[in-house]
Design a protein around this motif. Sequence first.
Motif, PDB file in Angstrom:
ATOM      1  N   TYR A 272     -33.366 -47.057 -13.373  1.00  0.00           N
ATOM      2  CA  TYR A 272     -33.780 -47.736 -12.144  1.00  0.00           C
ATOM      3  C   TYR A 272     -34.938 -47.034 -11.431  1.00  0.00           C
ATOM      4  N   ALA A 273     -35.873 -46.521 -12.191  1.00  0.00           N
ATOM      5  CA  ALA A 273     -37.019 -45.847 -11.572  1.00  0.00           C
ATOM      6  C   ALA A 273     -37.853 -46.843 -10.758  1.00  0.00           C
ATOM      7  N   ILE A 274     -38.168 -48.001 -11.359  1.00  0.00           N
ATOM      8  CA  ILE A 274     -38.953 -49.002 -10.635  1.00  0.00           C
ATOM      9  C   ILE A 274     -38.154 -49.545  -9.458  1.00  0.00           C
ATOM     10  N   GLY A 275     -36.862 -49.775  -9.660  1.00  0.00           N
ATOM     11  CA  GLY A 275     -36.036 -50.278  -8.565  1.00  0.00           C
ATOM     12  C   GLY A 275     -35.968 -49.306  -7.401  1.00  0.00           C
ATOM     13  N   MET A 276     -35.806 -48.015  -7.687  1.00  0.00           N
ATOM     14  CA  MET A 276     -35.759 -47.007  -6.617  1.00  0.00           C
ATOM     15  C   MET A 276     -37.101 -46.921  -5.901  1.00  0.00           C
ATOM     16  N   LEU A 277     -38.179 -46.992  -6.666  1.00  0.00           N
ATOM     17  CA  LEU A 277     -39.507 -46.942  -6.053  1.00  0.00           C
ATOM     18  C   LEU A 277     -39.726 -48.138  -5.139  1.00  0.00           C
TER      19      LEU A 277
END
Length: 360
Positions: free
Chosen positions: A131-136
């Motif tokens: 979830y890197a994009i989601g967290m960003l």
Amino acid sequence: MHPPDASDDLVISTPERVAFQYEIAGIGSRFLAQILDSLVITVIVIAITILAASMGGIFGSGELAILIEIILGFILLAGYFLVSEAAWNGQTLGKRAARLRVVGDHGEPVTLGQAAIRNLVRIVDFLPVFYAIGMLTLFINGRGKRLGDFAAGTLVVRDRERVSLYDLSSAPAGAVATPPPSASIWATPASTPTTAAPSSAPTGEPLALDAGLRRLVVAYAARREALPVARREALAQSAEPALRRALPDVVGTSGPLAALDQLAEREGISPYRPMYHGASSAMTWGVTTLIFFWMPLIAIPTGILAIVFATSAVREIRSAPNRYQGDDRAKTGRLLGIIGLSVSSVLLVLFIIALIFRSG
């Protein structure tokens, strides 16, 4: 009482300065829910592995064991969040334990379509790892939304007990009503008078409403577009004594429902704005592009359509913000279209280069 989280509340203001407040779940609580759901999925995967190995041993086929594990594992990963959120009113086991819930942008229950869209886009939110994009996205937008929430028109909120319309209508007429906790989406702001006071209608006619009736009117005005006629009539009948004191002539001639509708219009609340059709089209083409990114003949034209529809929708919605909604959906559709189009174009270029080198 929940401890404060790292997210601001979402407040939807009406022309009458009545605020509907949602306590948005912060990154910490959402991360906890995700960890719990991951543990649940891990346990189920272990059970599937044991089952597949047992079936393979019974039939003496290692290929059968692998096939069973692949099929059941795919069904689990693809359907766990979708089925849970659709069947349990926006909750998974992890969200239930963390007291979170997925709702629509206006507090309405999440639909099957919304659950499907937000969990389909979960693939993009997960990239490149966990979830890197989601967290960003959560950090950048400041509204507690990942791409899947923008796409589906949802948000994750703390699960608090709401005040129902029937509770509001049962308040004694003329009594001083205690405002509900601010976490309720039907909460009256602290600045709202708690005693009956004259309120100026948009037409300039003074009208005195007791606190209990005004809370009912505000809540009813915010939801009447979604209420069936029978439910609206029942609400009006339950509040008939207070409505008769406020608008005796209207109740006498047209009935309590007409009086309740008139008071709702005098409050100046019109939260219902239709979704701009171009935003939905952009979302549809964007999701299609993402699904078929590996097929350039499909992904390239659908990606272009997503960008075109989204650009037009954003322009129209910004020119008439009080008439339409869907700005977030249009932007998300455009982003998905750009991602799918970019990946598909790269694959097409690589395929062409491979053909050139092979023929050479």
